[in-house]
Structure formats: C-alpha cells, structure tokens
Design a protein around this motif. Structure first.
Motif, PDB file in Angstrom:
ATOM      1  N   LYS A  55       0.824  -1.211   0.000  1.00  0.00           N
ATOM      2  CA  LYS A  55       0.000   0.000   0.000  1.00  0.00           C
ATOM      3  C   LYS A  55       0.858   1.262   0.000  1.00  0.00           C
ATOM      4  N   VAL A  56       2.036   1.183   0.610  1.00  0.00           N
ATOM      5  CA  VAL A  56       2.960   2.323   0.645  1.00  0.00           C
ATOM      6  C   VAL A  56       3.341   2.756  -0.769  1.00  0.00           C
ATOM      7  N   LEU A  57       3.506   1.787  -1.669  1.00  0.00           N
ATOM      8  CA  LEU A  57       3.898   2.104  -3.038  1.00  0.00           C
ATOM      9  C   LEU A  57       2.826   2.941  -3.717  1.00  0.00           C
ATOM     10  N   TYR A  58       1.557   2.564  -3.525  1.00  0.00           N
ATOM     11  CA  TYR A  58       0.464   3.360  -4.081  1.00  0.00           C
ATOM     12  C   TYR A  58       0.503   4.781  -3.518  1.00  0.00           C
ATOM     13  N   ARG A  59       0.695   4.888  -2.221  1.00  0.00           N
ATOM     14  CA  ARG A  59       0.722   6.206  -1.576  1.00  0.00           C
ATOM     15  C   ARG A  59       1.787   7.110  -2.206  1.00  0.00           C
ATOM     16  N   VAL A  60       2.991   6.591  -2.331  1.00  0.00           N
ATOM     17  CA  VAL A  60       4.104   7.414  -2.825  1.00  0.00           C
ATOM     18  C   VAL A  60       3.883   7.781  -4.288  1.00  0.00           C
ATOM     19  N   ALA A  61       3.405   6.839  -5.089  1.00  0.00           N
ATOM     20  CA  ALA A  61       3.149   7.142  -6.501  1.00  0.00           C
ATOM     21  C   ALA A  61       2.064   8.206  -6.641  1.00  0.00           C
ATOM     22  N   LEU A  62       1.032   8.150  -5.810  1.00  0.00           N
ATOM     23  CA  LEU A  62      -0.003   9.183  -5.824  1.00  0.00           C
ATOM     24  C   LEU A  62       0.588  10.538  -5.434  1.00  0.00           C
ATOM     25  N   ALA A  63       1.467  10.534  -4.436  1.00  0.00           N
ATOM     26  CA  ALA A  63       2.100  11.791  -4.018  1.00  0.00           C
ATOM     27  C   ALA A  63       2.962  12.363  -5.139  1.00  0.00           C
ATOM     28  N   ILE A  64       3.676  11.502  -5.853  1.00  0.00           N
ATOM     29  CA  ILE A  64       4.486  11.956  -6.991  1.00  0.00           C
ATOM     30  C   ILE A  64       3.606  12.633  -8.027  1.00  0.00           C
ATOM     31  N   LEU A  65       2.478  12.015  -8.326  1.00  0.00           N
ATOM     32  CA  LEU A  65       1.577  12.576  -9.330  1.00  0.00           C
ATOM     33  C   LEU A  65       1.003  13.916  -8.859  1.00  0.00           C
ATOM     34  N   LYS A  66       0.709  14.027  -7.582  1.00  0.00           N
ATOM     35  CA  LYS A  66       0.212  15.297  -7.045  1.00  0.00           C
ATOM     36  C   LYS A  66       1.259  16.398  -7.197  1.00  0.00           C
ATOM     37  N   PHE A  67       2.516  16.090  -6.890  1.00  0.00           N
ATOM     38  CA  PHE A  67       3.580  17.091  -7.034  1.00  0.00           C
ATOM     39  C   PHE A  67       3.806  17.436  -8.507  1.00  0.00           C
ATOM     40  N   PHE A  68       3.736  16.422  -9.374  1.00  0.00           N
ATOM     41  CA  PHE A  68       3.899  16.677 -10.808  1.00  0.00           C
ATOM     42  C   PHE A  68       2.824  17.644 -11.288  1.00  0.00           C
ATOM     43  N   HIS A  69       1.596  17.406 -10.878  1.00  0.00           N
ATOM     44  CA  HIS A  69       0.505  18.285 -11.293  1.00  0.00           C
ATOM     45  C   HIS A  69       0.693  19.690 -10.748  1.00  0.00           C
ATOM     46  N   LYS A  70       1.118  19.792  -9.496  1.00  0.00           N
ATOM     47  CA  LYS A  70       1.314  21.102  -8.869  1.00  0.00           C
ATOM     48  C   LYS A  70       2.374  21.918  -9.610  1.00  0.00           C
ATOM     49  N   VAL A  71       3.447  21.262 -10.009  1.00  0.00           N
ATOM     50  CA  VAL A  71       4.552  21.953 -10.681  1.00  0.00           C
ATOM     51  C   VAL A  71       4.222  22.249 -12.137  1.00  0.00           C
ATOM     52  N   ARG A  72       3.559  21.296 -12.809  1.00  0.00           N
ATOM     53  CA  ARG A  72       3.373  21.401 -14.259  1.00  0.00           C
ATOM     54  C   ARG A  72       2.023  21.964 -14.686  1.00  0.00           C
ATOM     55  N   ALA A  73       1.068  22.077 -13.774  1.00  0.00           N
ATOM     56  CA  ALA A  73      -0.251  22.587 -14.160  1.00  0.00           C
ATOM     57  C   ALA A  73      -0.116  23.984 -14.760  1.00  0.00           C
ATOM     58  N   GLY A  74      -0.681  24.175 -15.922  1.00  0.00           N
ATOM     59  CA  GLY A  74      -0.627  25.484 -16.578  1.00  0.00           C
ATOM     60  C   GLY A  74       0.628  25.721 -17.386  1.00  0.00           C
ATOM     61  N   GLN A  75       1.604  24.811 -17.283  1.00  0.00           N
ATOM     62  CA  GLN A  75       2.844  24.943 -18.049  1.00  0.00           C
ATOM     63  C   GLN A  75       2.810  23.998 -19.244  1.00  0.00           C
ATOM     64  N   PRO A  76       3.475  24.371 -20.338  1.00  0.00           N
ATOM     65  CA  PRO A  76       3.570  23.435 -21.463  1.00  0.00           C
ATOM     66  C   PRO A  76       4.431  22.242 -21.068  1.00  0.00           C
ATOM     67  N   LEU A  77       4.060  21.070 -21.539  1.00  0.00           N
ATOM     68  CA  LEU A  77       4.833  19.874 -21.238  1.00  0.00           C
ATOM     69  C   LEU A  77       6.185  19.944 -21.935  1.00  0.00           C
ATOM     70  N   GLU A  78       7.196  19.331 -21.331  1.00  0.00           N
ATOM     71  CA  GLU A  78       8.543  19.394 -21.883  1.00  0.00           C
ATOM     72  C   GLU A  78       8.680  18.584 -23.168  1.00  0.00           C
ATOM     73  N   SER A  79       7.783  17.635 -23.362  1.00  0.00           N
ATOM     74  CA  SER A  79       7.788  16.858 -24.596  1.00  0.00           C
ATOM     75  C   SER A  79       6.336  16.614 -24.982  1.00  0.00           C
ATOM     76  N   ASP A  80       6.125  15.952 -26.111  1.00  0.00           N
ATOM     77  CA  ASP A  80       4.751  15.630 -26.489  1.00  0.00           C
ATOM     78  C   ASP A  80       4.317  14.299 -25.886  1.00  0.00           C
ATOM     79  N   ASN A  81       5.073  13.841 -24.904  1.00  0.00           N
ATOM     80  CA  ASN A  81       4.814  12.552 -24.279  1.00  0.00           C
ATOM     81  C   ASN A  81       4.773  12.741 -22.764  1.00  0.00           C
ATOM     82  N   VAL A  82       3.574  12.776 -22.193  1.00  0.00           N
ATOM     83  CA  VAL A  82       3.455  13.032 -20.761  1.00  0.00           C
ATOM     84  C   VAL A  82       4.099  11.919 -19.952  1.00  0.00           C
TER      85      VAL A  82
END
Length: 560
Positions: free
Chosen positions: A238-265
């Motif tokens: 279950k810890v693995l799910y937690r950390v992966a969800l946290a990574i995605l939350k931080f990714f969204h926080k940093v990248r929301a509203g910004q153009p993606l660095e590549s055409d491949n998310v």
C-alpha cells in the motif's frame, strides 16, 4: 568520523554525495507499531550500517515458503549459471521486461553483480513471468549487503513471501497489470485534478498509469527510493500506491498550466521523478504520501482482485499490445441525444479502470423506448454497471454511474430499498462539470473499515445489512460494499433504489436524483451519501433519459 563500512560494490564518492552518513545508531525496538513510526521518520535513513542491519532483520522475519533459496544456494549455483562471463556482459532475465538495472551508487563491479544475482533468481524461481521492479530491488539491497550471496538470499525471501495478507512484489503480468488498473482507480478518486490533466494530454490514460512502478523502481534517486523501501518493508504494498499518488500530485502542482517538456506526458513524468530533488525532499514526499487517506488494505485488495478478474475475463494474462482507452468511445458509431463524444469520453475517464476498455452500449433511450420507468428497468436488467444520463428541458445535463444491476430492486418485495456500492457517483455536465463520489472516499473519518471475509467466502449484498449467498466462483465480494464499513447510519450508503413509481439515486437528508415513474419530472438536492450540491435546477422537467451499459469489445453478444 570514520568512513561508513561500504562493501566492495559501492562507489564511495557517489554514496557520500547521495546519502550523508551520520554514523552508527542503535535500534532497540521490536514492536511493529514503533518500527512503523521510526521507518516513517527516517530513523535509520542516515546510518548506512543501521539500515543494513534493519533490512537484514525485517527481511529475515518475512514468512516464506518452506524451501526458500539461501546464501549457500547462491554459492553453489552462481558459477554454473554465470560461467566465465563478466557481470556487465550478462543478459537480463526475460521477466524484467527490458527494465534497465539502475546503478544508483554501485560501481561497475556492483552493476555486474546485480545481473548475476538476477540470473540466479530466475533459475530458482522459474514461475516468475513478469517482474520489472526486481532489478531496482536487487540493486538497492546490494548497497546494504555484505556480499552477493546475502543480497541473493534477501531477494529470495521477498519473492518467496507466503503470507496472503502481505503482498510485496508483482511476479506475473496479470498481477502487474491489475496493479496499474488499481493505481488508475486510486488516481481517479484521490488525485482528480492530476487525473483531469492526464486525460487532457494523453491518448491513453492507463498507458501513463502503467508506468507507476517505474517511477518508484527505477526513476527515483537512491536517497528517495531507499526511504520508500524502508517503509515498504514494514508496511507493505500500500505504501507504493501512496508514494506514486504523491508523486503525481507534485507533478501536477509543478506542471499545471505549463507546457509539457515533450509531447509525451509519460516521458515528462519520468524526467520529473528523476529530478524530483529540484521539487521536494524525501521527507516532504513521504509526508504528502501519508496525508492521503486511502482505502483500507482489505478494500484495495478487493479492488485489485476485481481488476484481475476483469483481465482474466478478457483473456489478458500475458503482455500484449494495449488498446487506447479513448478509442472505447468511437466517434463514428457513438450517438447520444444528451451528450457529445467528448463529454462521453470525459465520463468514461471517471469509471473504474476495469470497465474503461468497454464500449458504451445504449440500453435505453426515452426517445426510442418511450417515457416509461418500467421499460427503463426492462432494458437495463442484466447489465452491471450502468450509466444514467438526464437532459432537462432547460438543457441542463446530469447523471449517475451505478455499480449494481437494477434487478437487485426486486429483492425488496415491491418496497423501495437501497442497494449498490461505494463506486457509484453522481455528476453534472451542463452548465458546468462536477462529479460527486461516495462521501466516505473524501471523509474516511465517518467510518472505520471492518474486517472483510476472504473474497471466495463472501456473499454479495442485496440490500443494506443483508446478503445473498453466491457461488464463490461466480463473483467477488464487491469493492466498497457498504457492509464492509462501520457507518454511523444508513444515510451514508443509500446509493440507488427503484420502485414502480420512482427511481432514486442517493439518500439521507435529501436525494441526489429523484425521477418519477413517467420519466417526466424530477428533483435534485443535497444528500448524505454523495454530499453533493443540486445537479441541476432543484425541480426539473425531463427532456430525455438514456441508460448506457458497458460492452466488452471481445463479447459478441451484448446480453439482454
């Protein structure tokens, strides 16, 4: 201070830069609750020697099958398997699925040793068919082992764990793929803003989520992965799910509203994880992970099993080319009087992953079948789940995802009784998009999960507080069934109900949706089950009603 006692596989300079060693510490506790707290706090994170001792102890205590290869087995077989090849030239076992061996802070000798250990593991575990996480696990353990044989033994004990309640590493494509689907379901419920971004920028959301284990077992820098692994050994999968969800939350926080660095998310997230130190510390990452109030371990296990069953039903047990989820709603053959193709694809992105590859099948249309609730039930019975869409005369659009077959209503002897599970949700599309899920998902403090019987021994709920025995091979205990939870009252679990004169979605303090028997008038308001706002005008006239089923693309006959 003396230099830490690194083994011959570690690049000392790299290791000193990656994880500052604060010297030896002692660990006297033996109780799991205290170990859990210390692991989360990073008590042994800055003592190379102590982390090695803790790993040895925690892995030694893993319950394993009777015959588990140990260090002496490695000494006996390594020469025969590896021969005179140098470690760096050795091939990797097929089950790693082209995963690279992360070097972390290993020197060339250490990188070669990882390949030797993996080949010996493959020899001893011929039943492992798909395990892309294993190179990272072996590489990490080698940093904290005395020699190759000890690292091999630790790896084998993790793989040979036979405690059904302690899931560790996926060893088949079925287990791996169902974990990806489960992660997608969790993102859909706990990271809705990030999920919306993934839907907007990727052709296939599940293809993005299928990378979640690689974020942890490959892309995370050593100092982060080691902290995750510390807690994983104590608390489990279950810890693995937690950390992966946290990574995605931080990714969204940093990248929301910004153009993606590549055409491949997918590639963008990998790059983000690789450079995560620019965004967040290991401590803050874990802090975010444990702030997410996930389902109980038992509920996640039920979801995982339901996803596995769906994959088996489709014959997906080995790796194969994935269909694009967005293509489940085909523009050329989809037609609705209520929603557009884009709106239907948005709704499809909310449904559980095990149904996301199904195609929408029109079961009922008031314009085709007439404005009759009796006909609505007739057309929908035998289908599970279903999607209800409503368009008002004011051109408002709302609806509900309903987890359970409408035939369940017949078990109440003609009286109005609630059934369904916590996967139900309600939504509105016009004038603005809003989804409301089961109140317990966002407010788990309302309940405390109760022990769930093993899936093969459980019956399906026919109504709140009652169950109907089932053939154990026919159906799993439903994920998020109300009876799994200690709820203060029934009002938090009034999902769906149907009588001859009305249909109700959501209850307690009001109804999320009420539709009369003539499918002519309706009303909407706040209800305790979904904690929702009104989905449209509180009292409305109906212009059109549709019910959609989920048709497996591999099934020729869609059913009744």
């Amino acid at each position: 201070m003396d230099s830490p006692g690194y083994n011959c596989f570690v690049d000392r300079a790299k290791m000193d830069r990656a994880i500052r060693d604060a010297g030896p510490r002692e660990l006297s506790c033996t109780e799991l609750p205290e170990l859990k707290q210390l692991a989360r706090q990073g008590y042994w994170a800055h003592s190379h020697a102590l982390r090695g001792q803790v790993y040895q102890r925690l892995i030694r205590d893993i319950p394993c099958r009777a015959v588990t290869p140990d260090a002496s087995v490695y000494s006996d077989i390594v020469g025969k398997i590896v021969g005179k090849h140098s470690g760096s030239s050795l091939p990797l076992p097929e089950f790693v699925d082209s995963s690279q061996v992360p070097s972390y802070c290993l020197n060339p000798r250490g990188e070669g040793a990882v390949r030797k250990i993996l080949l010996c593991v493959a020899h001893q575990f011929p039943d492992i068919s798909f395990c892309p996480a294993l190179p990272a696990v072996v590489a990490l353990l080698l940093h904290y082992s005395l020699d190759e044989a000890e690292c091999f033994e630790k790896t084998c004990r993790i793989l040979a764990c036979n405690d059904p309640s302690k899931r560790l590493i996926d060893q088949s494509f079925l287990a791996f793929e169902s974990s990806c689907m489960t992660f997608g379901d969790l993102v859909n419920k706990y990271c809705q803003a990030a999920h919306k971004l993934m839907v907007a920028v990727s052709e296939d959301v599940l293809q993005v989520y299928s990378d979640w284990q690689r974020w942890l077992f490959g892309e995370l820098p050593l100092s982060y992965f080691a902290r995750v692994f510390d807690v994983f050994l104590v608390e489990g999968y279950k810890v693995l799910y937690r950390v992966a969800l946290a990574i995605l939350k931080f990714f969204h926080k940093v990248r929301a509203g910004q153009p993606l660095e590549s055409d491949n998310v997918k590639q963008d997230i990998r790059l983000f994880v690789k450079d995560i130190a620019k965004t967040v510390s290991p401590e803050k990452l874990l802090e975010k992970a444990f702030a997410i109030r996930l389902f109980s371990r038992k509920e996640i296990q039920l979801l995982q099993l339901a996803n596995e069953k769906a994959l088996k039903h489709r014959g997906i047990t080995v790796k194969q080319k994935r269909q694009f989820v967005h293509l489940a709603v085909h523009a050329e053959n989809f037609h609705s009087e209520i929603v557009s193709v884009k709106e239907m694809r948005d709704i499809w992105s909310w449904v559980p992953e095990r149904f996301a590859l199904c195609q929408p099948l029109l079961l009922f249309s008031s314009l085709q079948h007439g404005y009759s609730l009796t006909r609505f039930y007739f057309q929908c019975e035998g289908h599970e789940p279903t999607l209800l869409l409503i368009k008002t005369t004011q051109k408002e659009v709302c609806g509900a995802y309903l987890s359970t077959d409408w035939s369940e209503r017949n078990k109440f002897g003609g009286k109005l009784g609630f059934f369904g599970t916590g996967e139900c949700f309600v939504f509105r599309l016009q004038p603005e998009v809003q989804r409301y899920e089961w109140v317990v998902i966002k407010h788990p403090e309302l309940t405390k999960a109760t022990p769930v019987a093993p899936p093969e021994a459980t019956a399906a709920p026919s109504q709140l507080g009652h169950a109907v025995p089932l053939d154990p091979t026919d159906r799993l205990s439903p994920f998020l069934a109300a009876r799994h939870f200690n709820l203060p009252s029934k009002t938090e679990s009034m999902f769906m109900a149907g009588g001859s004169d009305c249909l109700v979605i959501g209850g307690g303090g009001g109804q999320a949706l009420y539709i009369d028997g003539d499918l002519n008038r309706g009303r909407t308001g706040h209800c305790d089950t979904f904690n929702n706002q009104p989905l449209c005008s509180e009292n409305f006239l109906i212009a059109a009603v549709e019910a959609w089923g989920f048709q497996d693309p591999n099934t020729q006959n869609p059913g009744p």
